[in-house]
Scaffold this motif. Structure first.
Motif, PDB file in Angstrom:
ATOM      1  N   LEU A   1     -22.786  20.783  29.529  1.00 17.37           N
ATOM      2  CA  LEU A   1     -22.784  20.282  28.165  1.00 17.37           C
ATOM      3  C   LEU A   1     -24.143  20.423  27.481  1.00 17.37           C
ATOM      4  N   TYR A   2     -25.197  20.163  28.216  1.00 15.00           N
ATOM      5  CA  TYR A   2     -26.538  20.154  27.622  1.00 15.00           C
ATOM      6  C   TYR A   2     -27.416  21.148  28.376  1.00 15.00           C
ATOM      7  N   SER A   3     -27.001  22.405  28.294  1.00 17.42           N
ATOM      8  CA  SER A   3     -27.655  23.452  29.069  1.00 17.42           C
ATOM      9  C   SER A   3     -29.095  23.679  28.659  1.00 17.42           C
ATOM     10  N   SER A   4     -29.448  23.373  27.421  1.00 14.83           N
ATOM     11  CA  SER A   4     -30.824  23.601  26.980  1.00 14.83           C
ATOM     12  C   SER A   4     -31.819  22.739  27.737  1.00 14.83           C
ATOM     13  N   VAL A   5     -31.394  21.607  28.237  1.00 16.69           N
ATOM     14  CA  VAL A   5     -32.287  20.712  28.983  1.00 16.69           C
ATOM     15  C   VAL A   5     -32.052  20.801  30.484  1.00 16.69           C
ATOM     16  N   PHE A   6     -30.800  20.795  30.906  1.00 22.68           N
ATOM     17  CA  PHE A   6     -30.489  20.650  32.326  1.00 22.68           C
ATOM     18  C   PHE A   6     -30.243  21.975  33.048  1.00 22.68           C
ATOM     19  N   LEU A   7     -29.857  23.014  32.351  1.00 21.60           N
ATOM     20  CA  LEU A   7     -29.516  24.250  33.050  1.00 21.60           C
ATOM     21  C   LEU A   7     -30.763  25.086  33.280  1.00 21.60           C
ATOM     22  N   ASN A   8     -31.490  24.747  34.316  1.00 24.00           N
ATOM     23  CA  ASN A   8     -32.615  25.551  34.789  1.00 24.00           C
ATOM     24  C   ASN A   8     -32.721  25.384  36.289  1.00 24.00           C
ATOM     25  N   ASP A   9     -33.590  26.149  36.882  1.00 18.77           N
ATOM     26  CA  ASP A   9     -33.650  26.180  38.346  1.00 18.77           C
ATOM     27  C   ASP A   9     -34.101  24.862  38.947  1.00 18.77           C
ATOM     28  N   SER A  10     -34.854  24.058  38.198  1.00 16.35           N
ATOM     29  CA  SER A  10     -35.300  22.776  38.736  1.00 16.35           C
ATOM     30  C   SER A  10     -34.149  21.796  38.920  1.00 16.35           C
ATOM     31  N   TYR A  11     -33.068  21.968  38.161  1.00 15.24           N
ATOM     32  CA  TYR A  11     -31.879  21.136  38.340  1.00 15.24           C
ATOM     33  C   TYR A  11     -30.827  21.833  39.199  1.00 15.24           C
ATOM     34  N   LEU A  12     -30.722  23.153  39.108  1.00 13.79           N
ATOM     35  CA  LEU A  12     -29.723  23.884  39.893  1.00 13.79           C
ATOM     36  C   LEU A  12     -29.965  23.782  41.390  1.00 13.79           C
ATOM     37  N   LYS A  13     -31.227  23.580  41.767  1.00 12.39           N
ATOM     38  CA  LYS A  13     -31.519  23.541  43.205  1.00 12.39           C
ATOM     39  C   LYS A  13     -30.792  22.393  43.900  1.00 12.39           C
ATOM     40  N   TYR A  14     -30.549  21.288  43.165  1.00  8.43           N
ATOM     41  CA  TYR A  14     -29.835  20.168  43.788  1.00  8.43           C
ATOM     42  C   TYR A  14     -28.394  20.560  44.107  1.00  8.43           C
ATOM     43  N   MET A  15     -27.788  21.355  43.253  1.00  9.24           N
ATOM     44  CA  MET A  15     -26.447  21.864  43.537  1.00  9.24           C
ATOM     45  C   MET A  15     -26.450  22.723  44.796  1.00  9.24           C
ATOM     46  N   GLY A  16     -27.415  23.605  44.899  1.00  6.18           N
ATOM     47  CA  GLY A  16     -27.488  24.472  46.071  1.00  6.18           C
ATOM     48  C   GLY A  16     -27.738  23.706  47.348  1.00  6.18           C
ATOM     49  N   TRP A  17     -28.596  22.718  47.283  1.00  4.09           N
ATOM     50  CA  TRP A  17     -28.890  21.946  48.492  1.00  4.09           C
ATOM     51  C   TRP A  17     -27.662  21.156  48.955  1.00  4.09           C
ATOM     52  N   MET A  18     -26.991  20.519  47.995  1.00  4.88           N
ATOM     53  CA  MET A  18     -25.873  19.651  48.373  1.00  4.88           C
ATOM     54  C   MET A  18     -24.620  20.426  48.751  1.00  4.88           C
ATOM     55  N   MET A  19     -24.611  21.743  48.600  1.00  7.34           N
ATOM     56  CA  MET A  19     -23.496  22.527  49.136  1.00  7.34           C
ATOM     57  C   MET A  19     -23.501  22.545  50.658  1.00  7.34           C
ATOM     58  N   ASN A  20     -24.576  22.042  51.264  1.00  5.96           N
ATOM     59  CA  ASN A  20     -24.656  21.937  52.721  1.00  5.96           C
ATOM     60  C   ASN A  20     -24.356  20.525  53.211  1.00  5.96           C
ATOM     61  N   ASP A  21     -23.858  19.669  52.322  1.00  6.11           N
ATOM     62  CA  ASP A  21     -23.561  18.298  52.717  1.00  6.11           C
ATOM     63  C   ASP A  21     -22.451  18.281  53.766  1.00  6.11           C
ATOM     64  N   LYS A  22     -22.511  17.290  54.636  1.00  6.19           N
ATOM     65  CA  LYS A  22     -21.532  17.220  55.725  1.00  6.19           C
ATOM     66  C   LYS A  22     -20.192  16.641  55.284  1.00  6.19           C
TER      67      LYS A  22
END
Length: 1183
Positions: A347-368
């Protein structure tokens, strides 16, 4: 839910200020309590809301000057609002969104008037939503930088008072929450099961959204409400109490999502105002107004300032809540964070859609936890589905591509499916993101056992390989649209065939077609183009299909016909939709109609062209099974006759099992009642069978002369071919009208030593005769109209059993197996028909197999399943091929299952199962499930007789072991060790799960075991102990299954049998008796027998048997006798005074009545011998 504490002592603020307003809001504690029942918060009942409101008003009047009633009034400004009663904010959740908006509007009005008391109401709302019914105490704070404030922020337990405290800062408030220590914090609204938990979650989120939406133009920008609310949620989301942490984390992230919506609205307003400003500036100096421009510019500036303030709030909430909670120990909190993060970035890609926020998505794809991974994947799907956001995802795609590919093999099926959908979006976004190696790995999932995953992989396959558009040719003969479509379909079929041939791991076309059915159904259902591709002749101008491609294309054609007729349900593949709606049924009917209309005409041409290829013909001849009987084309007799003629021609050329089985099933489908072509199909089938029977009769007349069989190689091939055809059709059709039994039975009467039939002929004859007998038994209610016919059927059955019994000793292994399976199937079917027979009409007569045949069947199982040549040579077979080993195991399992059916259906005595049960542990991995199921079935029929068979099994094994040791010879491979027999008894005991249900069985096992040991034993100086005394050690495995009243009874029964013997406990030879008695006493006292007599005290005990001499250890051997026995003299005579013995003999020690055993156990033979002699020593057992 946390109940209200009994102790109402909460600290009150003594802090006094000169300001009257502050004094009014901070001089006392603001306590929010609920009724003890706690049910009013979940009820929509008006009366309960009135009572709760009245209670809260009374509480409010008793408080200090703090007024909390402003938020509980719905107001009376409008007529619609007057209908809403005064409720607390927590009760608003139960009233729906419309009432929620009204109450929140009134709360905002009250907040403008008295913001401190209204804010305390809001604070109390979040405390209550966390499930806390405790006391909230508030005191004012002057400055955040006060050094004493940090020391006051505590979260501690008061075990003496039984209370739990949490003090935290929600500036300008210092709040203290007190609730009982013994509260079950796991029962708070968000985690309650059922509809209430889901409903509360939705309403709670709506409340936060409505609060922000209604106040976005006023109160959220006053620098007071949001600061206090963010401070409150930050502190509570960091609590170690799960209820606070979960509820307030959800509220915080939903608050952030609502603020994102406000920021988006402001951005849209700024953009529109800027456009209006540019339009006004573009006007001429005479047209434009300076004041209007200034107003627009001021509005833009105010909106930008507000957006900056909102973005500052977003940053604070993200850093204070999200960064701490996205790795929370609670999976639900992690899922909430990941779900909302995906929404923010979209929704608010101008603020949140960058690599500093995307990394949390990538990390949590390894959640158990699968749900956390699923929320990450779903969030990424929303990002990759928007083409405008793709440029910002390049680095993330490169960094986490391997992880996304590996998640297609996730153990959670939903995560794997959604990840595959994500990769489909990734592949559509760019052609070079996924490498050919990546596609090769992903496309193999079209053969997955999970249909949703396979269908998604099929979508990827169709989009990458099969959706290519062939460019139109410049030549004049290919300009029309039909030819262009034909060429495009040919190109897609070529690509599909190439993919199938390159995937060397799988050879299942039907699964490939099922995977492509949802996305590529138009291609697979283009049957005219597929048949034209198969029928076209190769030419230099056109690139046709190779023979290998044609074979695969035929399989695709057959698989698509099956899919259109039967749907996506496949063996070995789960996740398919089993119930179709009306629209899907209509589509299926239309597809079957098109299929039938086209292939009914084209199938004869295909059969004619590929008649020389057995594999292709075997596939093509299955297509009529999927025809729609109601097709109008079925009335065309010429087309149906052409199809029957081609099928007959194919059967004249081929005698392979695949072609014959497919043809037999196809004729069965075509001959079904109700079809327009059924009469033509029956006539064609009868004509075929009549011709085969006539040819076979002529061949056998020439071969069977003088009581011997003689035929040259060519004639033998013809006989075998005719027999195979009759056998295949006998499997599906009733061919009794041709009297094939009388034609084939003489082949079994010829001795092999006197020129008997070859093994391949005998194998087919045995199978044909078994099918004939099965059909005869199955149609008994229709065909047996007189006693003469019933007698003739029994004669046929007896003749078949006698001839098959003779073949059990044939030199050929396959003939022996077929004879055994045929006899077992026929006898099982006969027993079933006897049980299902209607007494009002004629039925099959009783037939009992001879004892000689029963012994032969048992010997065959023992020699061919457990200890035969196949079993001994298993290691050799496994060296040649794993497939051969599995086929051999499958064949032996079939033989064992067929034999066990005879026992279950009462054809053989239940005691025969003893020979099977003794191999339960030795062959547990291969036949354990079959043997265990046999135990359960026999126990359902007669649990006492089933228990007797277990006893007979153990006693036979024990006697064989005893004989082997007495003989002193070399160990026989069929004799099991003492340890293995004891382990087998333990496993038998475990099958008696319900000790009350099987009480009589366990008592009978102990009684029979005691009689087995002490029967016909006369003590003498040469034989001081019974020869089978060690059997008591095996019997002790069943002691734990005795009920408490029966333990003493069995012990008394044991003493009755041992009372007349002199027993010296110092001798090692009596240790089994001591061990057994110890097991009974230990069972009576809920202890283990090993606690009395440990096996470690006899280290010299041989592994094979306990019969060998051992060094006595009298001092270490306990004597677990009763107090009466402890008074016996040093001779350790297991008895009492004569008067006591007489009492024991006269009194019946058992409490369960069991009939005296009329069947004595013959442990020397392999089956039970039935005698009618009464057992005078029988003891009546009553439970």
């Amino acid at each position: 839910m946390i109940p209200e504490p009994s102790a109402s002592a909460a600290s009150r603020s003594t802090e006094q200020n000169t300001n009257s307003h502050v004094e009014a809001t901070s001089s006392g504690a603001v306590n929010h309590s609920e009724d003890d029942s706690g049910n009013e918060n979940r009820q929509k009942n008006v009366r309960r809301r009135k009572r709760a409101h009245k209670f809260l008003e009374n509480v409010t009047r008793k408080r200090a000057k703090a007024s909390c009633s402003s938020a509980t009034r719905a107001g009376g400004r409008h007529g619609k609002q007057k209908q809403v009663e005064a409720v607390t904010l927590f009760e608003v959740i139960t009233m729906g969104k419309n009432a929620m908006q009204v109450v929140i509007d009134d709360w905002i009005e009250a907040y403008v008037t008295d913001r401190d008391s209204s804010l305390l109401d809001l604070i109390s709302f979040f405390i209550q939503c966390s499930g806390c019914k405790g006391v909230v105490t508030a005191e004012m704070c002057q400055s955040k930088e006060d050094s004493e404030i940090t020391s006051k922020m505590v979260e501690e337990l008061d075990e003496a008072a039984g209370l739990q405290y949490k003090k935290f800062l929600a500036f300008p408030w210092i709040l203290t929450v007190t609730w009982p220590l013994d509260t079950d914090s796991a029962e708070y609204p968000l985690v309650q099961s059922g509809a209430y938990g889901r409903w509360f979650h939705s309403e709670f989120c709506d409340f936060v959204s409505v609060l922000v939406a209604q106040g976005q133009d006023s109160v959220i920008f006053d620098s007071y409400l949001m600061n206090t609310l963010i401070s409150l949620l930050t502190e509570l989301s960091d609590s170690y109490v799960r209820a606070f942490r979960h509820t307030c984390t959800l509220a915080a992230v939903k608050l952030l999502s609502s603020l994102v919506g406000v920021a988006l609205s402001l951005s849209v307003g700024i953009e529109n105002s800027q456009k209006l400003y540019d339009v006004q500036r573009a006007k001429t100096a005479r047209q434009k107004s300076t004041q209007h421009l200034e107003r627009i510019q001021k509005k833009i500036t105010e909106s930008q300032e507000r957006r900056a303030e909102i973005e500052s709030m977003l940053d604070v909430i993200f850093k204070a809540v999200f960064l701490k909670r996205y790795r929370d120990v609670l999976p639900e909190i992690r899922s909430i964070c990941m779900e909302e993060l995906g929404l923010w970035m979209k929704l608010y890609s101008s603020v949140f859609l960058n690599d500093s926020y995307l990394k949390y998505m990538g990390w949590m794809m390894n959640d158990k936890i699968p749900d956390v991974r699923l929320k990450c994947v779903l969030g990424l799907q929303g990002l990759y589905a928007d083409p405008l956001l793709l440029p910002k995802l390049d680095l993330f795609t490169t960094r986490f591509k391997e992880r996304m590919i590996s998640m297609t093999l996730d153990k959670d099926s939903e995560v794997a499916v959604q990840t595959m959908k994500l990769l489909v979006l990734v592949s559509k976004s760019s052609d070079d993101v996924l490498t050919p190696e990546d596609y090769k790995q992903l496309l193999q999932l079209v053969y997955s056992s999970q249909r949703p995953l396979a269908a998604t992989a099929g979508e990827l396959l169709f989009s990458r390989l099969l959706h290519a558009v062939v460019p139109a040719s410049d030549s004049q003969d290919e300009t029309n649209e039909e030819e262009a479509h034909r060429q495009q379909t040919f190109a897609r079929l070529k690509a599909l065939l190439q993919f199938y041939q390159e995937s060397e791991l799988h050879k299942h076309v039907v699964y490939l077609v099922d995977s492509l059915w949802d996305c590529g159904g138009a291609l697979l259902k283009d049957w005219p183009t597929v048949t034209s591709a198969l029928l076209q002749d190769p030419s230099p101008n056109r690139q046709g299909f190779t023979p290998a491609e044609q074979a695969v294309l035929v399989e695709i054609l057959v698989a698509s016909a099956r899919q259109a007729s039967e749907g996506p349900v496949l063996a070995g593949r789960s996740g398919a939709k089993k119930v179709m709606n009306a629209r899907e049924k209509k589509t299926q009917t239309d597809d079957c109609l098109k299929l039938t209309e086209h292939l009914l005409t084209m199938l004869p041409k295909l059969l004619s062209k590929f008649s020389s290829s057995g594999d292709i013909v075997a596939a093509l001849i299955r297509i009529p099974q999927y025809f729609l009987p109601e097709c109008p084309e079925a009335e065309n007799t010429q087309v149906v006759s052409s199809l029957m003629a081609e099928m007959a021609a194919v059967l004249d050329l081929h005698s392979g099992p695949a072609v014959l089985e497919a043809a037999a099933r196809t004729y069965l489908s075509l001959c079904a009642e109700g079809a327009a072509w059924s009469s033509a199909a029956r006539a064609a089938r009868d004509s075929l069978v009549q011709r085969w029977v006539g040819q076979l009769t002529e061949l056998l007349e020439d071969s069977l002369r003088g009581g011997s069989f003689s035929a040259d190689e060519e004639k033998l091939k013809e006989i075998v071919a005719m027999l195979k055809k009759l056998r295949a059709f006998h499997n599906c059709h009733d061919l009794s009208q041709w009297s094939v039994f009388d034609l084939l039975s003489p082949l079994l009467s010829v001795e092999s030593s006197q020129g008997g039939a070859p093994p391949e002929v005998l194998e087919e004859v045995l199978q044909c005769l078994s099918f004939i007998m099965l059909w005869s038994l199955n149609t008994s209610s229709e065909t047996l109209t007189s006693r003469e016919k019933a007698v003739a059927q029994r004669l046929q059955l007896r003749l078949f059993c006698e001839r098959s019994h003779h073949c059990l000793s044939h030199c050929n292994h396959s003939v022996r197996i077929q004879a055994f399976l045929g006899v077992c199937d026929v006898l099982t079917a006969h027993s079933y028909q006897l049980h299902m027979w209607d007494p009002t009409c004629f039925g099959p007569l009783l037939y009992t197999p001879s004892p000689k045949l029963q012994r032969a069947l048992l010997a065959f199982v023992c020699s061919h399943v457990f200890a035969g040549l196949d079993c001994d040579s298993q290691s050799k077979v496994s060296e040649n091929s794993e497939v051969d080993r599995l086929e051999d195991l499958h064949r032996r399992r079939n033989m064992l299952a067929a034999f066990c059916k005879l026992i279950v259906h009462g054809v053989l005595e239940m005691s025969t199962a003893a020979e099977v049960f003794m191999y339960y542990m030795k062959y547990y991995s291969d036949f354990g499930d079959i043997i265990k199921e046999t135990m359960c079935r026999t126990r359902q029929i007669d649990k006492i007789e089933s228990a007797r068979s277990l006893v007979l099994c153990l006693q036979q094994l024990f006697v064989r072991l005893k004989r082997e040791q007495d003989s002193g010879g070399r160990a026989h491979p069929g004799v099991q060790t003492f340890t293995s027999i004891k382990e087998l008894a333990r496993r038998f005991a475990l099958t008696f799960g319900d000790v009350v249900k099987f009480r009589e069985c366990v008592v009978m096992i102990h009684r029979n075991g005691i009689e087995f040991v002490f029967q016909e034993f006369n003590q003498s100086p040469g034989t001081t102990t019974p020869p089978y005394l060690s059997y008591l050690t095996i019997l002790s495995e069943f002691s734990s299954k005795l009920l408490k009243p029966d333990k003493k009874t069995v012990l008394s029964y044991l003493q009755k049998h041992t009372a007349e013997y002199i027993i010296d406990l110092r001798e090692e030879c009596w240790q089994p008796l001591i061990y057994y008695r110890a097991s009974l006493l230990a069972a009576a006292e809920a202890e283990d027998a090993v606690s009395y007599v440990s096996s470690d005290r006899r280290p010299n005990l041989h592994n094979r048997s306990p019969f060998s001499k051992q060094k006595p250890e009298v001092s270490k051997s306990p004597c677990p006798f009763s107090p009466v026995d402890s008074k016996v003299s040093k001779g350790h005579r297991l008895g009492t005074s004569p008067s006591h013995q007489e009492k024991m003999g006269d009194a019946d020690p058992f409490s369960v009545p069991l009939e005296p055993p009329a069947k004595s156990l013959n442990t020397e033979g392999s089956v039970l011998s039935i005698t009618n002699e009464p057992d005078d020593g029988t003891v009546e057992v009553e439970l």
